[in-house]
Design an enzyme around this catalytic site. Structure first.
Site, PDB file in Angstrom:
ATOM      1  N   HIS A  60       0.821  -1.219   0.000  1.00  0.00           N
ATOM      2  CA  HIS A  60       0.000   0.000   0.000  1.00  0.00           C
ATOM      3  C   HIS A  60       0.848   1.260   0.000  1.00  0.00           C
ATOM      4  CE1 HIS A  60      -0.155  -0.161   4.659  1.00  0.00           C
ATOM      5  NE2 HIS A  60       0.412   0.984   4.389  1.00  0.00           N
TER       6      HIS A  60
ATOM      7  N   GLU B 205      -5.082   0.477   0.370  1.00  0.00           N
ATOM      8  CA  GLU B 205      -4.838  -0.950   0.528  1.00  0.00           C
ATOM      9  C   GLU B 205      -5.014  -1.676  -0.808  1.00  0.00           C
ATOM     10  OE1 GLU B 205      -3.384  -1.868   3.034  1.00  0.00           O
ATOM     11  OE2 GLU B 205      -4.418  -1.601   4.949  1.00  0.00           O
TER      12      GLU B 205
HETATM   13  N1  LIG Z   1      -0.093   4.974   6.194  1.00  0.00           N
HETATM   14  C1  LIG Z   1       1.252   4.624   6.476  1.00  0.00           C
HETATM   15  C2  LIG Z   1       2.028   4.613   5.171  1.00  0.00           C
HETATM   16  O1  LIG Z   1       2.087   5.919   4.620  1.00  0.00           O
HETATM   17  C3  LIG Z   1       3.411   4.063   5.410  1.00  0.00           C
HETATM   18  O2  LIG Z   1       4.132   4.092   4.208  1.00  0.00           O
HETATM   19  C4  LIG Z   1       3.298   2.648   5.907  1.00  0.00           C
HETATM   20  C5  LIG Z   1       4.646   1.993   6.122  1.00  0.00           C
HETATM   21  O3  LIG Z   1       5.135   2.337   7.376  1.00  0.00           O
HETATM   22  P1  LIG Z   1       6.599   2.080   7.878  1.00  0.00           P
HETATM   23  O4  LIG Z   1       7.441   3.113   7.194  1.00  0.00           O
HETATM   24  O5  LIG Z   1       6.549   2.312   9.341  1.00  0.00           O
HETATM   25  O6  LIG Z   1       6.958   0.711   7.498  1.00  0.00           O
HETATM   26  O7  LIG Z   1       2.609   2.691   7.151  1.00  0.00           O
HETATM   27  C6  LIG Z   1       1.359   3.309   7.210  1.00  0.00           C
HETATM   28  O8  LIG Z   1       0.419   2.398   6.825  1.00  0.00           O
END
Ligand SMILES: N[C@@H]1[C@@H](O)[C@H](O)[C@@H](COP(=O)(O)O)O[C@@H]1O
Length: 261
Positions: free
Chosen positions: A138, A143
């Site tokens: 995503h 999603e």
């Molecule tokens: N809505 C956010 C996204 O924008 C982000 O890219 C993703 C990955 O997060 P992380 O960087 O902590 O793996 O998490 C969340 O779901």
């Protein structure tokens, strides 16, 4: 699409911060779309260091939020508004008036989504949108099977995303909201430059599908293939399943200095 493979997360943060700094030198009031999660932290820290070193003036920059949980009380520390204010706006020394985001606590969520899409357009559109990627592919909170033409709207999180994000809620998945507002994929694609940053081995499958797989709504990040100026910055671990990794390395090594990301 350009794929830049760097050694580690800190190097990725530096490369992206350099690109943001170059943008702000050319266009001081640029609108920066920012992401939350763990991945972009090194970018914000590297950019803040550049500001403190006097290498770039960000005082006219504007900040736009990518997505938001629905239903958290105003001021909740894990609302993305709070996170962006704490991790981006305040460290950069910007005022709250430089910041825009969707209202996840609005009584009328649908109206809040429409209002945010309109506000982004009225602000002239996002100049550089920083993105992370979920383990399910995503972007924002779009999603799998999100329409590639989608606009800012309410979405329901997958179980996987709620499990992934439970660490921000004391490890308790029940505290992770089920519903979110996210810029749609169509909205995201309107930004003038997309920069997706991914670090760590747990992102390797999603990165490979997004970069080298077909464009498909089941992998929302694959929509970056449709954008005329998309950059994917990955560390070695996140790049580990890319078949064309050597080609991407050679291309970046041969890149003219003047070109930037
Ligand atoms: N809505 C956010 C996204 O924008 C982000 O890219 C993703 C990955 O997060 P992380 O960087 O902590 O793996 O998490 C969340 O779901």
């Amino acid at each position: 699409m350009e794929v830049v493979i760097v050694e580690d997360a800190a190097a990725g943060g530096e490369v992206v911060a350099q690109s943001i700094a170059a943008l702000l030198r050319a266009a001081p009031s640029a609108l920066l779309g920012v992401a939350t999660g763990s991945t972009p932290g090194p970018v914000y820290r590297a950019l803040t260091a550049k500001v403190e070193a006097g290498e770039v003036d960000v005082s006219s920059a504007r900040i736009a939020q990518l997505d938001e949980y629905v239903g958290l009380p105003t001021g909740h520390p894990e609302s993305y508004r709070s996170v962006v204010l704490r991790e981006v706006v305040e460290p950069l020394g910007l005022g709250r008036d430089s910041f825009m985001g969707p209202d996840g606590s609005a009584a009328d969520v649908r109206a809040a989504c429409l209002a945010y899409d309109r506000a982004l357009a009225a602000a002239g559109g996002v100049d550089l949108q920083l993105l992370g990627i979920g383990t399910d592919g995503h972007i924002g909170f779009n999603e799998p099977c999100s329409s590639l033409a989608s606009r800012t709207r309410i979405k329901t999180l997958t179980e996987q995303t709620r499990v992934d994000n439970a660490r921000f809620f004391g490890g308790d998945i029940e505290q992770v909201p089920r519903h979110v507002i996210t810029q749609g994929i169509g909205t995201i694609l309107e930004a003038r430059h997309l920069v997706l940053l991914a670090t760590g081995e747990n992102k390797a499958d999603a990165v490979a599908l997004a970069v080298e797989g077909p464009v498909a709504s089941v992998v929302p990040a694959s929509a970056l293939q449709l954008h005329p100026h998309a950059t994917v910055v990955v560390d070695e671990a996140a790049a580990s399943k890319l078949k064309l990794a050597d080609y991407f390395r050679a291309t970046y090594a041969a890149k003219p200095d003047w070109q930037g990301l």
